[in-house]
Enzyme design. Structure first.
Site, short mmCIF file in Angstrom:
data_model
loop_
_atom_site.label_atom_id
_atom_site.label_comp_id
_atom_site.label_asym_id
_atom_site.label_seq_id
_atom_site.Cartn_x
_atom_site.Cartn_y
_atom_site.Cartn_z
N CYS A 64 6.67 -0.26 6.70
CA CYS A 64 6.19 0.93 6.00
C CYS A 64 7.28 1.40 5.05
O CYS A 64 8.46 1.44 5.43
CB CYS A 64 5.86 2.02 7.02
SG CYS A 64 5.30 3.55 6.27
N LEU A 65 6.90 1.76 3.83
CA LEU A 65 7.90 2.18 2.85
C LEU A 65 8.61 3.47 3.27
O LEU A 65 9.71 3.75 2.81
CB LEU A 65 7.26 2.35 1.46
CG LEU A 65 6.67 1.08 0.84
CD1 LEU A 65 6.20 1.35 -0.58
CD2 LEU A 65 7.66 -0.07 0.87
N HIS A 105 -3.68 1.36 8.01
CA HIS A 105 -2.32 1.92 7.98
C HIS A 105 -2.25 3.11 7.01
O HIS A 105 -1.72 4.17 7.35
CB HIS A 105 -1.35 0.80 7.55
CG HIS A 105 0.09 1.21 7.41
ND1 HIS A 105 1.09 0.73 8.22
CD2 HIS A 105 0.69 2.06 6.53
CE1 HIS A 105 2.25 1.28 7.84
NE2 HIS A 105 2.03 2.08 6.82
N GLU A 106 -2.81 2.93 5.80
CA GLU A 106 -2.71 3.98 4.77
C GLU A 106 -3.62 5.17 5.09
O GLU A 106 -3.26 6.32 4.82
CB GLU A 106 -3.04 3.42 3.38
CG GLU A 106 -2.18 2.23 2.94
CD GLU A 106 -0.68 2.48 2.99
OE1 GLU A 106 -0.27 3.65 2.95
OE2 GLU A 106 0.06 1.49 3.10
N GLY A 144 0.83 -1.19 0.00
CA GLY A 144 0.00 0.00 0.00
C GLY A 144 0.87 1.24 0.00
O GLY A 144 2.03 1.20 0.41
N HIS A 184 -1.90 7.37 7.42
CA HIS A 184 -0.94 8.25 6.73
C HIS A 184 -1.62 9.52 6.26
O HIS A 184 -1.10 10.62 6.44
CB HIS A 184 -0.37 7.55 5.49
CG HIS A 184 0.86 6.72 5.74
ND1 HIS A 184 1.97 7.21 6.38
CD2 HIS A 184 1.14 5.43 5.42
CE1 HIS A 184 2.89 6.25 6.45
NE2 HIS A 184 2.42 5.16 5.87
N GLN A 195 3.02 10.04 1.15
CA GLN A 195 4.33 9.36 1.15
C GLN A 195 5.14 9.65 -0.10
O GLN A 195 6.35 9.42 -0.12
CB GLN A 195 4.13 7.83 1.26
CG GLN A 195 3.67 7.35 2.62
CD GLN A 195 3.57 5.84 2.64
OE1 GLN A 195 2.59 5.26 2.17
NE2 GLN A 195 4.60 5.19 3.13
ZN ZN Z 1 3.20 3.29 5.64
#
Ligand code: ZN
Length: 193
Positions: A92-93, A134-135, A44, A138, A49
């Site tokens: 997480c990226l 999670h997203e 995701g 963000h 991000q």
């Molecule tokens: Zn993340």
């Protein structure tokens, strides 16, 4: 060119604005987000991000670009109901190499606009529901480390400190603008849509 921004980039704490129009620019941004997500082996990716301050996320629980049917684009997502609690490991990226256990709702009901412009309601559980939580966090300026118990946070303290050091180094080298310049760029993007 978009790239995945890492903690502690200030845009990760920015509360994103709703998407106003679904147009070709948005579709191009979405295509680029999917590409970055797959390149980084993520499941995701939230728009902030990659430097876009808009309520938009892409996901594919299969993490497989061949499995297009598992791809989902969620615009202006809102979680309306959360049921149950379950703990699982997350990464997480924007926090490369960092993993920690996060307690999330087991089941969620949420609404989002899909790419065809319709508002849809979803009731999900398990891994896909975790990704959405999670997203969506963000998009509201919340990272998974903000959801950790103090014990879990202590375990990754050094890694977070290392990311700070890298970030400050990149900033000294001129790769990352000052906070005021980032704020100006965010405001400009919000103005242009
Ligand atoms: Zn993340």
């Amino acid at each position: 060119m978009m790239k995945v921004l890492h903690y502690p980039h200030p845009i990760l704490k920015h509360k994103c604005k709703p998407v106003q129009t679904i147009n070709q620019l948005l579709r191009d941004r979405i295509a680029e987000m999917f590409q970055l997500m797959y390149e980084n082996e993520g499941v995701g990716l939230a728009a902030n991000q990659v430097g876009l301050p808009f309520q938009l996320l892409v996901m594919n629980p299969e993490a497989d670009p061949e499995k297009k049917e598992a791809e989902l684009v969620l615009i202006n997502p809102v979680i309306m109901k959360r049921n149950g609690k379950i703990e699982d490991n997350e990464g997480c990226l924007s926090f490369p190499g960092i993993h920690a256990n996060v307690v999330r709702a087991e089941k969620i009901t949420f609404e989002a606009v899909t790419l065809d412009g319709r508002v849809e309601r979803f009731e999900w559980k398990g891994h896909p529901a975790r990704i959405v939580q999670h997203e969506t966090d963000h998009l509201n300026g919340i990272s998974f480390v903000d959801r950790l118990s103090s014990g879990a946070l202590l375990e990754i303290k050094q890694e977070l400190q290392d990311q700070h050091t890298i970030f400050e180094g990149d900033r000294r080298l001129g790769f990352i603008p000052a906070d005021e310049e980032i704020a100006r760029q965010i405001a400009e993007l919000e103005r242009l849509g």
